[in-house]
Scaffold this motif. Sequence first.
Motif, PDB file in Angstrom:
ATOM      1  N   GLN A  26       0.816  -1.220   0.000  1.00 52.74           N
ATOM      2  CA  GLN A  26       0.000   0.000   0.000  1.00 52.74           C
ATOM      3  C   GLN A  26       0.853   1.274   0.000  1.00 52.74           C
ATOM      4  O   GLN A  26       0.352   2.355  -0.297  1.00 52.74           O
ATOM      5  N   ALA A  27       2.140   1.135   0.339  1.00 47.97           N
ATOM      6  CA  ALA A  27       3.027   2.299   0.381  1.00 47.97           C
ATOM      7  C   ALA A  27       4.468   1.812   0.429  1.00 47.97           C
ATOM      8  O   ALA A  27       4.746   0.680   0.827  1.00 47.97           O
ATOM      9  N   TYR A  28       5.380   2.676  -0.015  1.00 46.32           N
ATOM     10  CA  TYR A  28       6.793   2.391   0.170  1.00 46.32           C
ATOM     11  C   TYR A  28       7.533   3.700   0.425  1.00 46.32           C
ATOM     12  O   TYR A  28       7.051   4.792   0.124  1.00 46.32           O
ATOM     13  N   ILE A  29       8.727   3.563   0.988  1.00 45.58           N
ATOM     14  CA  ILE A  29       9.574   4.723   1.241  1.00 45.58           C
ATOM     15  C   ILE A  29      11.025   4.288   1.113  1.00 45.58           C
ATOM     16  O   ILE A  29      11.386   3.165   1.480  1.00 45.58           O
ATOM     17  N   ARG A  30      11.850   5.171   0.552  1.00 42.28           N
ATOM     18  CA  ARG A  30      13.290   4.911   0.444  1.00 42.28           C
ATOM     19  C   ARG A  30      14.001   6.016   1.207  1.00 42.28           C
ATOM     20  O   ARG A  30      13.824   7.197   0.904  1.00 42.28           O
ATOM     21  N   VAL A  31      14.774   5.632   2.185  1.00 43.45           N
ATOM     22  CA  VAL A  31      15.444   6.611   3.033  1.00 43.45           C
ATOM     23  C   VAL A  31      16.941   6.291   3.095  1.00 43.45           C
ATOM     24  O   VAL A  31      17.351   5.125   3.010  1.00 43.45           O
ATOM     25  N   GLU A  75      12.489   9.103  -1.531  1.00 44.35           N
ATOM     26  CA  GLU A  75      11.376   8.770  -2.428  1.00 44.35           C
ATOM     27  C   GLU A  75      10.290   8.060  -1.652  1.00 44.35           C
ATOM     28  O   GLU A  75      10.565   7.338  -0.693  1.00 44.35           O
ATOM     29  N   PHE A  76       9.044   8.266  -2.080  1.00 48.67           N
ATOM     30  CA  PHE A  76       7.928   7.524  -1.486  1.00 48.67           C
ATOM     31  C   PHE A  76       6.753   7.538  -2.448  1.00 48.67           C
ATOM     32  O   PHE A  76       6.682   8.357  -3.370  1.00 48.67           O
TER      33      PHE A  76
END
Length: 236
Positions: A204-209, A220-221
Motif C-alpha cells: 500500500q506504500a513504500y519509502i526509500r530513506v 522517495e515515497f
Amino acid sequence: MEIRGLNSKEELTDVFGLYEKVFKKTPLSYFKNRLLNDPYFAPQDVRVAIEDGQIVSTITVYRRKMYWRGKAVTFGGIGNVATLPEYGGRGLSTAVMNNAIAYMKQNGFLLSILYTGIHRFYERVGFITPQAWRARLTITEIASGQFKIREFEQSDLNAVQELYLRFNKKSNGPLIREPEYWRANLLFAEENERFLVAEKDKVQAYIRVVPENAKGEVWEFAYDDENAFLELLSFV
C-alpha cells in the motif's frame, strides 16, 4: 582543444581517472554504479574536453523522461561536472556545458535539469533557478499496527512499479520509470539505503530513506493508502 562525446565505452576508464582526482570525497564506485548500470547510457552522452592528449574536463548527460502535463517529455539530467584542478579557471566547464546543451538540442531533448549549489555558473549558460519550497510534516496521531512494515524484496518490484505509476503519472516532473530502469535503479542505490514497504493484503506504500545523508534522508515515497505512508514515516 577538442570537445566531443566519448567514442566508446572503453574511454570511460580515462573519465573515471579524472573523477578520482576531482571528487575526493565521493568514492569512485558511486559514479561507476550509475554509469555502467544505466540502461539508457550512450558513450556520446559523456561530453569531454581533450587537451595535451588527455581528458581534462567532462560532463555527463543522463537520458531521462518525465511526466509533464500528461505527456512523456525527454530531458537531459546534468551530472558529473568535473575539470582537473590544474586546468581550472580557463572556462573549460563552460565550454563543455555549452557543447552538452547543443548536443541535447540536436537529440531532441526538450529540457535539461540539474541540482547544484553554484547557481550563477549555470545561469550564465541559460539555466533558470526556480523558487524552492520546504515543507515540514508533523505527525500527531497514528493508528499503528494496521500494516506490516518490512524491507523491500525483489518479489515486490512489480507491485512497487505499479504503485509508483499510480502515484506519479498525473504530476509534473516525476521520472518515467520503465522496468529496465527500475532494475538498474536498485543497483545504484546508496549503500546504506533502507527501502521499506507497508502492506495489508498488498503493498500500500513504500519509502526509500538514506539515514543521515546530507542531501536529505527521505529520497522517495509513494502510497495508495495515506495511513500506510504515515506508518512508514513513524517507523523510520
